[in-house]
Design a protein around this motif. Structure first.
Motif, PDB file in Angstrom:
ATOM      1  N   THR A 149      14.928  -5.163  19.120  1.00  0.00           N
ATOM      2  CA  THR A 149      13.973  -5.640  18.105  1.00  0.00           C
ATOM      3  C   THR A 149      14.038  -7.256  17.845  1.00  0.00           C
ATOM      4  O   THR A 149      13.930  -7.788  16.842  1.00  0.00           O
ATOM      5  CB  THR A 149      14.436  -5.075  16.571  1.00  0.00           C
ATOM      6  N   CYS A 150      13.984  -7.832  19.076  1.00  0.00           N
ATOM      7  CA  CYS A 150      13.990  -9.488  18.915  1.00  0.00           C
ATOM      8  C   CYS A 150      12.522  -9.733  18.437  1.00  0.00           C
ATOM      9  O   CYS A 150      11.639  -9.285  18.657  1.00  0.00           O
ATOM     10  CB  CYS A 150      14.067  -9.943  20.393  1.00  0.00           C
ATOM     11  N   SER A 151      12.809 -10.691  17.595  1.00  0.00           N
ATOM     12  CA  SER A 151      11.529 -11.098  16.719  1.00  0.00           C
ATOM     13  C   SER A 151      10.409 -11.634  17.462  1.00  0.00           C
ATOM     14  O   SER A 151       9.141 -11.355  17.088  1.00  0.00           O
ATOM     15  CB  SER A 151      12.152 -12.277  15.859  1.00  0.00           C
ATOM     16  N   PHE A 152      10.587 -12.321  18.639  1.00  0.00           N
ATOM     17  CA  PHE A 152       9.594 -12.888  19.331  1.00  0.00           C
ATOM     18  C   PHE A 152       8.966 -11.867  20.349  1.00  0.00           C
ATOM     19  O   PHE A 152       7.721 -12.338  20.989  1.00  0.00           O
ATOM     20  CB  PHE A 152       9.954 -14.081  20.159  1.00  0.00           C
ATOM     21  N   CYS A 153       9.411 -10.893  20.450  1.00  0.00           N
ATOM     22  CA  CYS A 153       9.128 -10.148  21.811  1.00  0.00           C
ATOM     23  C   CYS A 153       8.271  -8.786  21.714  1.00  0.00           C
ATOM     24  O   CYS A 153       8.348  -7.919  20.650  1.00  0.00           O
ATOM     25  CB  CYS A 153      10.347  -9.525  22.467  1.00  0.00           C
ATOM     26  N   ALA A 154       6.935  -8.598  22.303  1.00  0.00           N
ATOM     27  CA  ALA A 154       6.115  -7.622  22.251  1.00  0.00           C
ATOM     28  C   ALA A 154       6.385  -6.566  23.115  1.00  0.00           C
ATOM     29  O   ALA A 154       5.439  -5.472  23.022  1.00  0.00           O
ATOM     30  CB  ALA A 154       4.541  -8.172  22.347  1.00  0.00           C
ATOM     31  N   ASP A 186       1.852  -8.603  15.856  1.00  0.00           N
ATOM     32  CA  ASP A 186       2.632  -7.450  15.633  1.00  0.00           C
ATOM     33  C   ASP A 186       4.276  -7.655  15.732  1.00  0.00           C
ATOM     34  O   ASP A 186       5.018  -6.467  15.535  1.00  0.00           O
ATOM     35  CB  ASP A 186       1.955  -6.352  16.179  1.00  0.00           C
ATOM     36  N   THR A 187       4.600  -8.897  16.319  1.00  0.00           N
ATOM     37  CA  THR A 187       5.944  -9.184  16.403  1.00  0.00           C
ATOM     38  C   THR A 187       6.531  -9.427  14.968  1.00  0.00           C
ATOM     39  O   THR A 187       5.892 -10.090  14.333  1.00  0.00           O
ATOM     40  CB  THR A 187       6.211  -9.969  17.511  1.00  0.00           C
ATOM     41  N   ILE A 188       7.743  -9.482  14.836  1.00  0.00           N
ATOM     42  CA  ILE A 188       8.514  -9.934  13.537  1.00  0.00           C
ATOM     43  C   ILE A 188       8.322 -11.267  13.331  1.00  0.00           C
ATOM     44  O   ILE A 188       8.001 -12.058  12.322  1.00  0.00           O
ATOM     45  CB  ILE A 188      10.105  -9.655  13.538  1.00  0.00           C
ATOM     46  N   ALA A 189       8.286 -12.093  14.453  1.00  0.00           N
ATOM     47  CA  ALA A 189       8.217 -13.486  14.279  1.00  0.00           C
ATOM     48  C   ALA A 189       7.057 -14.033  13.925  1.00  0.00           C
ATOM     49  O   ALA A 189       6.530 -15.082  13.398  1.00  0.00           O
ATOM     50  CB  ALA A 189       8.830 -14.269  15.444  1.00  0.00           C
ATOM     51  N   HIS A 190       5.744 -13.159  14.062  1.00  0.00           N
ATOM     52  CA  HIS A 190       4.530 -13.571  13.702  1.00  0.00           C
ATOM     53  C   HIS A 190       4.349 -13.664  12.227  1.00  0.00           C
ATOM     54  O   HIS A 190       3.273 -14.220  11.959  1.00  0.00           O
ATOM     55  CB  HIS A 190       3.453 -12.320  14.250  1.00  0.00           C
ATOM     56  N   ASP A 191       5.226 -13.211  11.562  1.00  0.00           N
ATOM     57  CA  ASP A 191       5.346 -13.456  10.091  1.00  0.00           C
ATOM     58  C   ASP A 191       5.646 -14.793   9.724  1.00  0.00           C
ATOM     59  O   ASP A 191       5.382 -15.131   8.462  1.00  0.00           O
ATOM     60  CB  ASP A 191       6.087 -12.256   9.291  1.00  0.00           C
TER      61      ASP A 191
END
Length: 440
Positions: free
Chosen positions: A157-162, A338-343
């Motif tokens: 679940t790496c924040s940056f990875c799609a 839709d990645t975690i880091a996109h927030d």
């Protein structure tokens, strides 16, 4: 203008992105050839080309990759509009993730398929999916090496990875299937296998309920005629260290490990959700070098992740100076939907990302030169990849194709074939290449 045909008779498969995509394209080609199609790989983008069907296998990893994929689709959409091709299909990661947008934006494409929809793509071409071909594959690389994808998808679940959005959950292939694939490839001339996956160390957890990469490596070492096995894309968190024991014990397993670390600042690693600290990473790298003396470690780092400060970037620079990696690449952060880091706010300016990437690579360039100069006078085993004019170009066990160092050997008064494995005494070094002469 080309004459339209009722049934396509030649297909051009165009591959973009990583080696995992290349394997997917090779499987497409294998299935089409078994259905009596004439197929070419990466045919001419410009000028005359008699393929009347084009399949673009796309990449959607980061902005630059997406841009290249879209530009390639548009190029062939234009060819279709001019009547130069009859049909255009798109598959791969970009198609998996943005199918609806692409259908609306590029209506010239006849159909879009996701990463796991090969049977559907074949059906559109009136071709049968031949289950008996599983394990067999036409390769597009030089005949002496090939990529072997041991699993699909990723549960991290790496924040940056799609990638999990495009490739789904982790799914391993069985050891028996992989050994059969390796035997088929070796029978057709392959000497070196690059084991690839989104995450190598997860191999086997789904089907064997344990991490089974060591067992797979031992089984592949039993394949007669296989010379080198190379490991790509291992995850550092909870790394199964018995992999290194196999590497030390099995001569066929190259003393080479591709282990993307992404960063060295604990705060950045936490925001990245990497589940590892700098201290744990340092311990792992030191342990690998102790168990496998001379191991070449390839890694990649990501700069410009949301929130990365100058101080955190300097931590990364200090880490690179301390660890002196044999091979290193740098990516700039791409803000992916839709990645975690996109927030998070994408708060590192583009010019700062570029400057940091260049600064880190300048540090590595000096390290690489120093490490290469240490090889002058050594004799290394080299596999020959190609001949460029009057120079043979090869690689050591510490180098993977396309991304790592090369060894140059004068072709004067020497005859070698692609795929030959020879001993070379190194007599000169640059930042990223070696030069040498043949020895007995």
């Amino acid at each position: 203008m080309k004459t339209k045909t009722l049934r396509p008779d030649k297909v051009n498969v165009v591959t973009l992105g990583c080696s995992k995509n290349l394997v997917d394209s090779e499987n497409i080609i294998t299935q089409l050839m078994a259905n009596d199609y004439e197929v070419e790989h990466d045919g001419k983008h410009d000028g005359e080309d008699d393929a009347n069907v084009v399949i673009v296998n796309t990449c959607g990893f980061i902005d630059l990759a997406k841009e290249e994929s879209i530009n390639t689709i548009l190029l062939y959409a234009d060819k279709k509009g001019k009547g130069e091709i009859d049909k255009l299909y798109v598959t791969g990661c970009l198609s998996q993730r943005y199918k609806d947008n692409l259908e609306e934006g590029i209506p010239e494409v006849d159909d879009f398929f996701g990463t796991m929809e090969l049977p559907g793509l074949l059906a559109r071409l009136e071709a049968d999916y031949k289950h008996e071909l599983i394990g067999e594959r036409f390769i597009t690389t030089p005949a002496h090496y090939a990529y072997l994808k041991i699993s699909e998808g990723c549960n991290r679940t790496c924040s940056f990875c799609a990638i999990p959005l495009m490739r789904g959950d982790h799914t391993s292939r069985t050891i028996e299937d992989l050994v059969a694939s390796a035997e088929h490839l070796v029978k057709n001339g392959v000497k070196e296998l690059m084991l690839i996956a989104q995450e190598l160390t997860y191999y086997g957890l789904d089907i064997y309920k344990k991490r089974a990469l060591p067992e797979l490596l031992n089984a592949l070492c039993g394949v007669e005629g296989l010379q080198w096995i190379r490991l790509h894309y291992a995850y550092p968190s909870k790394f199964p260290r018995d992999i290194l024991d196999v590497m030390a014990a099995q001569p066929k397993v190259c003393n080479y490990l591709d282990i993307p670390l992404q960063h060295a600042s604990d705060e950045v690693l936490k925001r990245m959700r990497r589940q590892v600290t700098r201290a744990e990473t340092t311990d792992l790298i030191n342990y690998a070098r102790e168990v496998v003396p001379g191991i070449a470690i390839r890694t990649t780092f990501l700069v410009g992740h949301p929130g990365e400060t100058e101080e955190e970037f300097e931590e990364l620079c200090d880490f690179v100076r301390e660890m002196r990696f044999e091979r290193l690449g740098v990516f700039q952060y791409s803000h992916e939907e839709d990645t975690i880091a996109h927030d998070y706010p994408d708060d590192v300016p583009a010019e700062v990302k570029a400057e940091r990437a260049n600064r880190l690579m300048a540090i590595q360039q000096d390290i690489s030169l120093e490490l290469n100069e240490e090889k002058v006078g050594q004799t290394l085993r080299v596999i020959i990849d190609r001949k460029d004019n009057d120079v043979y170009v090869g690689r050591t066990e510490f180098d993977s194709p396309d991304v790592d160092n090369e060894v140059h050997i004068s072709a004067k008064d020497v005859y070698l074939r692609t795929g030959d494995m020879v001993n070379v005494k190194i007599d000169a070094a640059t930042e990223y290449d070696l030069e040498g002469v043949l020895v007995n």
